[in-house]
Write a protein that holds these residues in place. Structure first.
Motif, mmCIF file in Angstrom:
data_model
loop_
_atom_site.group_PDB
_atom_site.id
_atom_site.type_symbol
_atom_site.label_atom_id
_atom_site.label_comp_id
_atom_site.label_asym_id
_atom_site.label_seq_id
_atom_site.Cartn_x
_atom_site.Cartn_y
_atom_site.Cartn_z
ATOM 1 N N ARG A 1 0.825 -1.202 0.000
ATOM 2 C CA ARG A 1 0.000 0.000 0.000
ATOM 3 C C ARG A 1 0.862 1.256 0.000
ATOM 4 O O ARG A 1 0.563 2.232 -0.694
ATOM 5 N N LEU A 2 1.933 1.233 0.791
ATOM 6 C CA LEU A 2 2.836 2.380 0.817
ATOM 7 C C LEU A 2 3.503 2.574 -0.535
ATOM 8 O O LEU A 2 3.700 3.705 -0.996
ATOM 9 N N ASN A 3 3.863 1.475 -1.195
ATOM 10 C CA ASN A 3 4.479 1.575 -2.517
ATOM 11 C C ASN A 3 3.509 2.166 -3.527
ATOM 12 O O ASN A 3 3.887 2.993 -4.368
ATOM 13 N N TRP A 4 2.230 1.737 -3.464
ATOM 14 C CA TRP A 4 1.229 2.287 -4.380
ATOM 15 C C TRP A 4 1.035 3.773 -4.121
ATOM 16 O O TRP A 4 0.927 4.577 -5.056
ATOM 17 N N LEU A 5 1.005 4.145 -2.837
ATOM 18 C CA LEU A 5 0.802 5.549 -2.501
ATOM 19 C C LEU A 5 1.970 6.391 -2.996
ATOM 20 O O LEU A 5 1.779 7.453 -3.593
ATOM 21 N N ARG A 6 3.175 5.899 -2.763
ATOM 22 C CA ARG A 6 4.341 6.651 -3.214
ATOM 23 C C ARG A 6 4.382 6.716 -4.739
ATOM 24 O O ARG A 6 4.733 7.754 -5.316
ATOM 25 N N ALA A 7 4.044 5.618 -5.420
ATOM 26 C CA ALA A 7 4.019 5.627 -6.885
ATOM 27 C C ALA A 7 2.999 6.635 -7.408
ATOM 28 O O ALA A 7 3.233 7.306 -8.413
ATOM 29 N N GLY A 8 1.864 6.739 -6.708
ATOM 30 C CA GLY A 8 0.852 7.722 -7.106
ATOM 31 C C GLY A 8 1.356 9.143 -6.972
ATOM 32 O O GLY A 8 1.139 9.988 -7.851
ATOM 33 N N VAL A 9 2.054 9.422 -5.868
ATOM 34 C CA VAL A 9 2.603 10.768 -5.662
ATOM 35 C C VAL A 9 3.643 11.088 -6.726
ATOM 36 O O VAL A 9 3.651 12.183 -7.308
ATOM 37 N N LEU A 10 4.519 10.126 -7.017
ATOM 38 C CA LEU A 10 5.547 10.354 -8.027
ATOM 39 C C LEU A 10 4.945 10.462 -9.421
ATOM 40 O O LEU A 10 5.440 11.229 -10.260
ATOM 41 N N GLY A 11 3.863 9.708 -9.684
ATOM 42 C CA GLY A 11 3.187 9.829 -10.971
ATOM 43 C C GLY A 11 2.576 11.202 -11.154
ATOM 44 O O GLY A 11 2.655 11.804 -12.233
ATOM 45 N N ALA A 12 1.972 11.719 -10.096
ATOM 46 C CA ALA A 12 1.422 13.076 -10.146
ATOM 47 C C ALA A 12 2.531 14.095 -10.352
ATOM 48 O O ALA A 12 2.368 15.074 -11.104
ATOM 49 N N ASN A 13 3.663 13.875 -9.700
ATOM 50 C CA ASN A 13 4.800 14.771 -9.868
ATOM 51 C C ASN A 13 5.265 14.797 -11.326
ATOM 52 O O ASN A 13 5.554 15.858 -11.884
ATOM 53 N N ASP A 14 5.328 13.624 -11.954
ATOM 54 C CA ASP A 14 5.721 13.550 -13.362
ATOM 55 C C ASP A 14 4.738 14.298 -14.248
ATOM 56 O O ASP A 14 5.134 14.978 -15.204
ATOM 57 N N GLY A 15 3.447 14.138 -13.946
ATOM 58 C CA GLY A 15 2.432 14.844 -14.734
ATOM 59 C C GLY A 15 2.579 16.347 -14.615
ATOM 60 O O GLY A 15 2.458 17.081 -15.601
ATOM 61 N N ILE A 16 2.841 16.819 -13.401
ATOM 62 C CA ILE A 16 3.005 18.264 -13.183
ATOM 63 C C ILE A 16 4.190 18.795 -13.978
ATOM 64 O O ILE A 16 4.080 19.765 -14.734
ATOM 65 N N VAL A 17 5.348 18.143 -13.833
ATOM 66 C CA VAL A 17 6.570 18.654 -14.453
ATOM 67 C C VAL A 17 6.508 18.590 -15.970
ATOM 68 O O VAL A 17 6.799 19.573 -16.663
ATOM 69 N N SER A 18 6.142 17.428 -16.520
ATOM 70 C CA SER A 18 6.211 17.255 -17.971
ATOM 71 C C SER A 18 5.222 18.152 -18.702
ATOM 72 O O SER A 18 5.574 18.804 -19.692
ATOM 73 N N VAL A 19 3.985 18.214 -18.221
ATOM 74 C CA VAL A 19 2.992 19.042 -18.902
ATOM 75 C C VAL A 19 3.279 20.525 -18.670
ATOM 76 O O VAL A 19 3.119 21.351 -19.586
ATOM 77 N N ALA A 20 3.723 20.885 -17.477
ATOM 78 C CA ALA A 20 4.069 22.283 -17.216
ATOM 79 C C ALA A 20 5.196 22.736 -18.129
ATOM 80 O O ALA A 20 5.168 23.853 -18.667
ATOM 81 N N ALA A 21 6.204 21.886 -18.325
ATOM 82 C CA ALA A 21 7.309 22.251 -19.200
ATOM 83 C C ALA A 21 6.835 22.470 -20.630
ATOM 84 O O ALA A 21 7.278 23.408 -21.311
ATOM 85 N N VAL A 22 5.908 21.638 -21.084
ATOM 86 C CA VAL A 22 5.392 21.782 -22.454
ATOM 87 C C VAL A 22 4.606 23.073 -22.615
ATOM 88 O O VAL A 22 4.848 23.867 -23.531
ATOM 89 N N VAL A 23 3.643 23.322 -21.719
ATOM 90 C CA VAL A 23 2.781 24.489 -21.898
ATOM 91 C C VAL A 23 3.543 25.792 -21.674
ATOM 92 O O VAL A 23 3.278 26.799 -22.352
ATOM 93 N N VAL A 24 4.500 25.800 -20.764
ATOM 94 C CA VAL A 24 5.301 27.004 -20.549
ATOM 95 C C VAL A 24 6.184 27.264 -21.769
ATOM 96 O O VAL A 24 6.366 28.417 -22.193
ATOM 97 N N GLY A 25 6.738 26.190 -22.344
ATOM 98 C CA GLY A 25 7.542 26.359 -23.542
ATOM 99 C C GLY A 25 6.733 26.908 -24.698
ATOM 100 O O GLY A 25 7.183 27.812 -25.416
ATOM 101 N N VAL A 26 5.527 26.393 -24.881
ATOM 102 C CA VAL A 26 4.664 26.894 -25.955
ATOM 103 C C VAL A 26 4.245 28.330 -25.669
ATOM 104 O O VAL A 26 4.192 29.173 -26.578
ATOM 105 N N ALA A 27 3.948 28.636 -24.401
ATOM 106 C CA ALA A 27 3.562 30.000 -24.040
ATOM 107 C C ALA A 27 4.698 30.984 -24.280
ATOM 108 O O ALA A 27 4.458 32.164 -24.545
ATOM 109 N N GLY A 28 5.939 30.516 -24.196
ATOM 110 C CA GLY A 28 7.066 31.377 -24.498
ATOM 111 C C GLY A 28 7.176 31.706 -25.971
ATOM 112 O O GLY A 28 7.731 32.739 -26.345
ATOM 113 N N ALA A 29 6.638 30.807 -26.811
ATOM 114 C CA ALA A 29 6.737 31.003 -28.252
ATOM 115 C C ALA A 29 5.524 31.701 -28.838
ATOM 116 O O ALA A 29 5.625 32.428 -29.820
ATOM 117 N N THR A 30 4.346 31.491 -28.253
ATOM 118 C CA THR A 30 3.126 32.064 -28.810
ATOM 119 C C THR A 30 2.143 32.369 -27.687
ATOM 120 O O THR A 30 2.173 31.722 -26.630
#
Length: 243
Positions: free
Chosen positions: A22-51
């Protein structure tokens, strides 16, 4: 002071393997959310810098969200499938071993309990009684630290990873699209870095590490990713290659 008869004792305590899982699933969920935040934020900020077009930012963000969620789910499915196959192979091998040489395996089990600190006579008694109750379970637990009920499901892992990634990815999408154009990039930076600090702190709390260090590390990495993609987007936008 409560009397002994007033105390409520649970009929079955949670197994150590179940708690760890259960702890492993919880930690994996937190890290998965972290990946979603970073990767999508990097994409949209990069696009916002261009247009400044909301359509381009939304399209890039949604594409990153969907592609990232599918990629995370597929990677988790393949990884956990390999783990599941390995666990099943170990269980099948131990079943065959017990069928071929029950007495030899009984001696091995007693030896395993001796190594855990039991006296030879107590270890032999425990080994006999546990073998009579559940020979396979006793050997898996003592020798391989494995429980038949703890075999992981790759589908559960895939869905959990995709959901966690998606929930994390929604935050930078909203942060970049909802504020006015003039402040949406700073708002996204602040929102994303705060969220990363929370996920880093939470992951460290689950894992028992230094919360401040983990939060600072993930915030620094996220800030670096956002700054780099925004700078590249701004450079491409000013060069006239995109508009």
């Amino acid at each position: 002071m409560k009397r002994a008869e007033d105390l409520t004792i649970p009929r079955e305590l949670p197994k150590t393997g179940e708690i760890a899982q259960r702890l492993n699933w919880l930690r994996a969920g937190v890290l998965g959310a972290n990946d979603g935040i970073v990767s999508v934020a990097a994409v949209v900020v990069g696009v916002a810098g261009a247009t400044s077009g909301n359509g381009a930012i939304l399209t890039a963000g949604v594409a990153a969200l969907i592609g990232g969620a599918i990629s995370m789910a597929l990677g988790e499915y393949v990884s956990v499938s390999s783990q599941r196959d390995s666990q099943k192979a170990m269980i099948a091998a131990k079943e065959g071993d017990l069928a071929r040489a029950p007495q030899e395996n009984l001696a091995h089990l007693a030896t395993a309990y001796e190594r855990k600190g039991l006296s030879p006579s107590t270890a032999a008694l425990v080994a006999r009684e546990l073998t009579g109750h559940d020979a396979l379970g006793a050997h898996l637990s003592a020798e391989l630290n494995l429980d038949v009920d703890d075999v992981v499901s790759p589908w559960h892992a895939a869905f959990a990873s995709a959901i966690a990634f998606t929930l994390g990815a929604i935050l930078p999408l909203l942060a970049i699209l909802l504020p006015p154009e003039g402040v949406r990039v700073p708002v996204t930076f602040v929102t994303v870095l705060l969220a990363l600090g929370i996920t880093g702190w939470t992951a460290a709390r689950i894992g028992g590490g230094s919360r401040a260090t983990a939060a600072a590390r993930v915030v620094f990495g996220g800030a670096l990713a956002l700054a780099a993609t925004f700078a590249i987007g701004r450079l491409l936008g000013s060069s006239g290659l995109v508009g």
